[in-house]
Motif scaffolding. Structure first.
Motif, PDB file in Angstrom:
ATOM      1  N   UNK A 242       0.967  -1.160   0.036  1.00 61.88           N
ATOM      2  CA  UNK A 242       0.099  -0.044   0.006  1.00 61.88           C
ATOM      3  C   UNK A 242       0.888   1.252  -0.135  1.00 61.88           C
ATOM      4  N   UNK A 243       1.989   1.096   1.034  1.00 60.61           N
ATOM      5  CA  UNK A 243       2.781   2.341   0.753  1.00 60.61           C
ATOM      6  C   UNK A 243       3.626   2.676  -0.470  1.00 60.61           C
ATOM      7  N   UNK A 244       3.972   1.570  -1.183  1.00 55.34           N
ATOM      8  CA  UNK A 244       4.736   1.518  -2.611  1.00 55.34           C
ATOM      9  C   UNK A 244       3.476   2.158  -3.494  1.00 55.34           C
ATOM     10  N   UNK A 245       2.184   1.785  -3.516  1.00 58.49           N
ATOM     11  CA  UNK A 245       1.168   2.127  -4.465  1.00 58.49           C
ATOM     12  C   UNK A 245       1.037   3.687  -4.046  1.00 58.49           C
ATOM     13  N   UNK A 246       1.059   4.004  -2.880  1.00 58.86           N
ATOM     14  CA  UNK A 246       0.839   5.548  -2.784  1.00 58.86           C
ATOM     15  C   UNK A 246       1.754   6.456  -3.206  1.00 58.86           C
ATOM     16  N   UNK A 248       3.870   5.613  -5.628  1.00 62.97           N
ATOM     17  CA  UNK A 248       3.713   5.632  -7.058  1.00 62.97           C
ATOM     18  C   UNK A 248       2.717   6.653  -7.622  1.00 62.97           C
ATOM     19  N   UNK A 249       1.551   6.621  -6.903  1.00 60.16           N
ATOM     20  CA  UNK A 249       0.349   7.568  -7.088  1.00 60.16           C
ATOM     21  C   UNK A 249       0.896   8.809  -6.993  1.00 60.16           C
ATOM     22  N   UNK A 250       1.642   9.194  -5.949  1.00 61.85           N
ATOM     23  CA  UNK A 250       1.851  10.485  -5.762  1.00 61.85           C
ATOM     24  C   UNK A 250       2.804  11.075  -6.634  1.00 61.85           C
ATOM     25  N   UNK A 251       3.722   9.935  -7.132  1.00 62.88           N
ATOM     26  CA  UNK A 251       4.703  10.373  -8.016  1.00 62.88           C
ATOM     27  C   UNK A 251       4.162  10.613  -9.343  1.00 62.88           C
TER      28      UNK A 251
END
Length: 416
Positions: A242-246, A248-251
């Motif tokens: 979830x942290x990695x997805x967040x 990536x989404x922020x980037x």
């Protein structure tokens, strides 16, 4: 003799075709340059493709895995190149010999290939700025514009000195920003790693000992044990995902024009950090505009370059929108003041420069002032954050120790 043709656009907007005879493409380009004709579209009359030159071969050599691995030169490397070239040209060394000497000393593969291509292109009659423009990963528009202005005015050595100083000042400002921001980020990352290490590896050991002794765990200790069990379970994998997805989404969101503007605006509103970024952007704007103006670059082109080199999109939008106002006859200081982005002191000094006719000198003074402000603000920021981060790290370690020592009191009571 070989016949060559070139298609060019006149000042009136009409397209014309010129045919000439020359012994080589280099001689044809030199002839066209003396006539004031752009030789970019030079072709042999007996072929359908362009005349062979390094310009057409250089970009093709950048393909494959080498292109993927090669990194663009840093601002410091560009500054060193400009400084060396300025020194050699000022000493009377021919431009081809100067570039060749720098090429032999260059360690960056991409930079070396660019300089090798430039040697051949300049030898064939190309301008230095035109040759640099074919390597956008190596030379930015700022460097190209100043070199082009220096060649046109016959003061290439002086322009290169200004460019080297400008790039060095920009590199210095960037290092100060990185230093001010990297310290709290690195300390915070270390604190998180210490917390995770002690929670995952240390707490389970103490929890097993307390369980064997039959000690009653206090609420705080039980919370830390539950957190340790959660981090050691399969839920931690879900949390990391979830942290990695967040992230990536922020980037991805920051990569969009709307997202970048929103995040850049939020960054400017952060206490202390926002003020530091504003002062840095103001110093870079004034220093770059003063250098471009002294080099003889037109004001509209200066603002176009400043828009592309601005690191914060809020400042980039303000500079870009000012171009429209200036084209309508509004002074630069008034156009920038209406955007409410630059500090009032910078606008006031800019007004004085316009009224006195010493715009370049005033811009340089404003840049000096805000560069000093950036230095002092960065030092103050580091001195304020250092004790705060020490308290955070100490609090994390202390919370782990307290959670482990609290159950010992109940063990001591049973022993009595």
């Amino acid at each position: 003799m070989t016949q060559f043709t070139v298609t060019y656009t006149t000042r009136g907007g009409r397209q014309k075709v010129v045919t000439l005879e020359a012994a080589s493409p280099a001689e044809a380009k030199r002839t066209l340059r003396r006539r004031g004709i752009d030789s970019t579209n030079l072709t042999r009359k007996d072929t359908t493709g362009p005349a062979p030159s390094t310009a057409s071969r250089a970009p093709a050599s950048q393909g494959g895995w080498r292109k993927f691995l090669e990194r663009p030169p840093s601002i410091k490397e560009k500054a060193v190149f400009a400084s060396k070239l300025a020194t050699l040209v000022n000493a009377g060394v021919p431009i081809l010999r100067s570039i060749d000497l720098i090429h032999r000393q260059q360690k960056s593969p991409l930079f070396r290939r660019a300089l090798a291509a430039m040697i051949e292109e300049v030898n064939q009659g190309e301008n230095l700025a035109t040759s640099m423009r074919r390597w956008p990963k190596v030379f930015d528009k700022l460097s190209i514009a100043m070199v082009e202005a220096g060649e046109a005015g016959g003061v290439l050595d002086e322009t290169l000195k200004r460019l080297a100083k400008l790039l060095e000042e920009n590199a210095k400002l960037q290092n100060q920003i990185k230093g001010a921001l990297s310290y709290p980020v690195s300390v915070f990352a270390i604190a998180i790693l210490v917390f995770l290490g002690m929670t995952i590896f240390v707490i389970p050991t103490f929890a097993g000992i307390f369980k064997e002794l039959g000690a009653d765990l206090p609420v705080f200790t039980q919370m830390m044990v539950d957190l340790s069990n959660t981090l050691r379970s399969s839920f931690s994998i879900v949390l990391i995902a979830l942290l990695l997805i967040a992230a990536y989404g922020l980037k991805t969101f920051y990569g969009t024009p709307v997202g970048r503007r929103r995040i850049d605006r939020l960054i400017l509103q952060i206490p202390l950090f926002g003020d530091l970024i504003q002062k840095t952007a103001t110093a870079q704007f004034c220093r770059t505009l003063a250098s471009l103006s002294k080099a003889g670059v037109p004001i509209m082109m200066c603002l176009e370059i400043l828009t592309e080199t601005a690191t914060n999109t809020i400042f980039a939008d303000a500079i870009n929108n000012s171009r429209v106002d200036i084209s309508e006859g509004i002074p630069l200081s008034t156009a920038l003041a209406m955007k409410n982005v630059f500090p009032e002191l910078a606008i006031s000094m800019l007004i004085v420069g316009e009224e006195t006719g010493n715009m370049d000198e005033m811009l340089s003074k404003v840049a000096d002032f805000y560069e000093d402000e950036v230095t002092s603000t960065a030092k103050m920021l580091t001195s304020l954050i250092e004790p705060f981060m020490i308290v955070i790290v100490g609090g994390i370690v202390a919370s782990i120790l307290v959670a482990m020592y609290l159950p010992m009191f109940s063990v001591f009571e049973r022993v009595r």
